[in-house]
Design an enzyme around this catalytic site. Structure first.
Site, PDB file in Angstrom:
ATOM      1  N   VAL A  97      32.324 -29.561  70.062  1.00 56.59           N
ATOM      2  CA  VAL A  97      32.774 -30.994  70.850  1.00 56.59           C
ATOM      3  C   VAL A  97      32.471 -31.374  72.258  1.00 56.59           C
ATOM      4  CG1 VAL A  97      34.454 -31.798  70.752  1.00 56.59           C
ATOM      5  CG2 VAL A  97      34.249 -31.058  68.406  1.00 56.59           C
ATOM      6  N   HIS A 101      37.423 -27.735  76.469  1.00 54.60           N
ATOM      7  CA  HIS A 101      39.164 -27.446  75.466  1.00 54.60           C
ATOM      8  C   HIS A 101      38.837 -26.196  75.251  1.00 54.60           C
ATOM      9  CE1 HIS A 101      35.153 -27.555  72.705  1.00 54.60           C
ATOM     10  NE2 HIS A 101      35.469 -27.099  71.843  1.00 54.60           N
ATOM     11  N   MET A 102      39.978 -25.477  75.621  1.00 59.02           N
ATOM     12  CA  MET A 102      40.063 -24.525  75.278  1.00 59.02           C
ATOM     13  C   MET A 102      40.633 -23.886  73.442  1.00 59.02           C
ATOM     14  SD  MET A 102      43.011 -21.578  77.999  1.00 59.02           S
ATOM     15  CE  MET A 102      42.397 -22.138  79.043  1.00 59.02           C
TER      16      MET A 102
END
Ligand code: AMP
Length: 115
Positions: A97, A101-102
């Site tokens: 994606v 993000h984490m």
């Protein structure tokens, strides 16, 4: 907001997710395809493709993501035994994606392999 970005849509509330935390900068929700009993994602509201695109002005977001991860790990009950934070970057980093993000992954003993 980037057109056709699933995480932008979740942050905007137009795609459902189990939201666990949100503030003016960040949103956290459960991963739809969990790799462990606890698998959460933290994303900035701002569309940043990945760490390669992180500007100086936005760099505070990554520290804030780690701090929110610490709090979520506590509330999910995985702090004491431990957990893993992962930020994939680009195709060879396994990023599917294309919105920074984490991952917060825990709730079972993770092996030592990183890739
Ligand atoms: P990455 O490989 O680092 O890009 O990870 C993307 C993660 O997003 C994967 O673990 C997916 O399961 C997760 N994911 C994709 N779509 C959704 C969604 N709609 N809601 C929650 N998690 C999602």
């Amino acid at each position: 907001m980037a057109v056709d970005c699933i995480f932008c849509k979740i942050a905007a509330g137009s795609v459902p997710a189990e939201i666990l935390y949100q503030d003016e900068d960040l949103v956290s929700f459960r991963d739809i395809n969990p790799q462990a009993p606890v698998h959460l994602l933290i994303v900035p509201r701002k569309h940043i493709t990945n760490l390669n695109d992180l500007s100086e002005d936005d760099s505070y977001l990554v520290g804030k993501m780690a701090k929110v991860a610490q709090q979520l790990a506590l509330s999910e009950g995985i702090s004491e035994l431990g957990y893993r934070l992962v930020v994939n970057c680009g195709d060879w980093g396994g990023q599917l994606v294309k919105h920074l993000h984490m991952h917060i992954i825990g709730g079972r003993k993770l092996d030592g392999r990183l890739g």
